[in-house]
Design a protein around this motif. Structure first.
Motif, PDB file in Angstrom:
ATOM      1  N   GLY A   1       5.940   2.782   5.782  1.00 45.00           N
ATOM      2  CA  GLY A   1       5.071   2.597   6.937  1.00 45.00           C
ATOM      3  C   GLY A   1       4.895   3.808   7.829  1.00 45.00           C
ATOM      4  O   GLY A   1       4.518   3.678   8.990  1.00 45.00           O
ATOM      5  N   PHE A   2       5.174   4.994   7.317  1.00 42.21           N
ATOM      6  CA  PHE A   2       4.972   6.219   8.087  1.00 42.21           C
ATOM      7  C   PHE A   2       3.486   6.578   8.092  1.00 42.21           C
ATOM      8  O   PHE A   2       2.727   6.148   7.235  1.00 42.21           O
ATOM      9  N   SER A   3       3.095   7.381   9.070  1.00 37.26           N
ATOM     10  CA  SER A   3       1.758   7.966   9.120  1.00 37.26           C
ATOM     11  C   SER A   3       1.885   9.432   8.745  1.00 37.26           C
ATOM     12  O   SER A   3       2.946  10.033   8.896  1.00 37.26           O
ATOM     13  N   LEU A   4       0.790  10.014   8.273  1.00 37.18           N
ATOM     14  CA  LEU A   4       0.800  11.409   7.837  1.00 37.18           C
ATOM     15  C   LEU A   4      -0.330  12.164   8.512  1.00 37.18           C
ATOM     16  O   LEU A   4      -1.472  11.697   8.523  1.00 37.18           O
ATOM     17  N   VAL A   5      -0.003  13.295   9.115  1.00 38.12           N
ATOM     18  CA  VAL A   5      -1.007  14.194   9.666  1.00 38.12           C
ATOM     19  C   VAL A   5      -0.720  15.589   9.137  1.00 38.12           C
ATOM     20  O   VAL A   5       0.410  15.899   8.750  1.00 38.12           O
ATOM     21  N   SER A   6      -1.761  16.412   9.110  1.00 37.96           N
ATOM     22  CA  SER A   6      -1.547  17.781   8.660  1.00 37.96           C
ATOM     23  C   SER A   6      -2.516  18.713   9.352  1.00 37.96           C
ATOM     24  O   SER A   6      -3.563  18.305   9.857  1.00 37.96           O
ATOM     25  N   ASP A   7      -2.133  19.973   9.380  1.00 39.16           N
ATOM     26  CA  ASP A   7      -3.024  21.025   9.845  1.00 39.16           C
ATOM     27  C   ASP A   7      -2.906  22.175   8.854  1.00 39.16           C
ATOM     28  O   ASP A   7      -2.412  21.984   7.743  1.00 39.16           O
ATOM     29  N   SER A   8      -3.308  23.343   9.224  1.00 43.33           N
ATOM     30  CA  SER A   8      -3.296  24.459   8.281  1.00 43.33           C
ATOM     31  C   SER A   8      -1.895  24.969   7.962  1.00 43.33           C
ATOM     32  O   SER A   8      -1.705  25.715   7.007  1.00 43.33           O
TER      33      SER A   8
ATOM     34  N   GLU B   1       5.736  14.056  -3.124  1.00 44.53           N
ATOM     35  CA  GLU B   1       6.257  12.749  -3.552  1.00 44.53           C
ATOM     36  C   GLU B   1       6.965  12.043  -2.393  1.00 44.53           C
ATOM     37  O   GLU B   1       6.814  10.838  -2.205  1.00 44.53           O
ATOM     38  N   ILE B   2       7.727  12.798  -1.636  1.00 47.62           N
ATOM     39  CA  ILE B   2       8.456  12.236  -0.495  1.00 47.62           C
ATOM     40  C   ILE B   2       7.468  11.720   0.550  1.00 47.62           C
ATOM     41  O   ILE B   2       7.599  10.597   1.037  1.00 47.62           O
ATOM     42  N   ASP B   3       6.460  12.526   0.864  1.00 43.98           N
ATOM     43  CA  ASP B   3       5.442  12.102   1.834  1.00 43.98           C
ATOM     44  C   ASP B   3       4.749  10.828   1.375  1.00 43.98           C
ATOM     45  O   ASP B   3       4.565   9.891   2.159  1.00 43.98           O
TER      46      ASP B   3
ATOM     47  N   CYS C   1       5.093  13.616   8.473  1.00 49.36           N
ATOM     48  CA  CYS C   1       5.180  12.165   8.328  1.00 49.36           C
ATOM     49  C   CYS C   1       5.929  11.677   9.558  1.00 49.36           C
ATOM     50  O   CYS C   1       6.992  12.195   9.881  1.00 49.36           O
ATOM     51  N   PHE C   2       5.371  10.685  10.231  1.00 53.82           N
ATOM     52  CA  PHE C   2       6.036  10.216  11.435  1.00 53.82           C
ATOM     53  C   PHE C   2       5.986   8.715  11.543  1.00 53.82           C
ATOM     54  O   PHE C   2       5.064   8.063  11.052  1.00 53.82           O
TER      55      PHE C   2
ATOM     56  N   VAL D   1       4.792   7.120   3.362  1.00 53.52           N
ATOM     57  CA  VAL D   1       3.560   6.472   3.812  1.00 53.52           C
ATOM     58  C   VAL D   1       3.378   5.121   3.131  1.00 53.52           C
ATOM     59  O   VAL D   1       3.127   4.108   3.786  1.00 53.52           O
ATOM     60  N   SER D   2       3.540   5.072   1.810  1.00 52.24           N
ATOM     61  CA  SER D   2       3.242   3.832   1.079  1.00 52.24           C
ATOM     62  C   SER D   2       4.351   2.789   1.161  1.00 52.24           C
ATOM     63  O   SER D   2       4.071   1.592   1.145  1.00 52.24           O
ATOM     64  N   GLU D   3       5.600   3.210   1.261  1.00 51.92           N
ATOM     65  CA  GLU D   3       6.717   2.266   1.205  1.00 51.92           C
ATOM     66  C   GLU D   3       7.443   2.053   2.538  1.00 51.92           C
ATOM     67  O   GLU D   3       8.114   1.048   2.707  1.00 51.92           O
TER      68      GLU D   3
END
Length: 72
Positions: free
Chosen positions: A55-62, A45-47, A67-68, A51-53
């Motif tokens: 303007g953060f970007s989201l990346v992920s790996d294993s 929910e936080i992520d 969020c940055f 992102v939506s409110e």
């Protein structure tokens, strides 16, 4: 395996790195949760909020979700 969730952003000219739930705890007014007992937003929910409110970007790996927002 549960992935770790992190938030990375600039504040007052320096880079901050927090776990998502730490960020939410410091920004409680962004959520409709009481932060009492089990009424705490999930990391997902936080992520989504960031992102939506915000303007953060989201990346992920294993191993982790990050969020940055690397601009002021």
């Amino acid at each position: 395996m549960n992935k770790k969730h992190y938030v990375i952003y600039f504040e007052n000219g320096s880079v901050k790195t927090l776990k998502s739930k730490e960020w939410a705890d410091q920004n409680r007014d962004c959520f409709k949760h009481s932060f009492i007992g089990n009424d705490i937003p999930t990391s997902n929910e936080i992520d989504r909020y960031l992102v939506s409110e915000q303007g953060f970007s989201l990346v992920s790996d294993s191993e982790k979700f990050v969020c940055f927002k690397l601009v002021n």
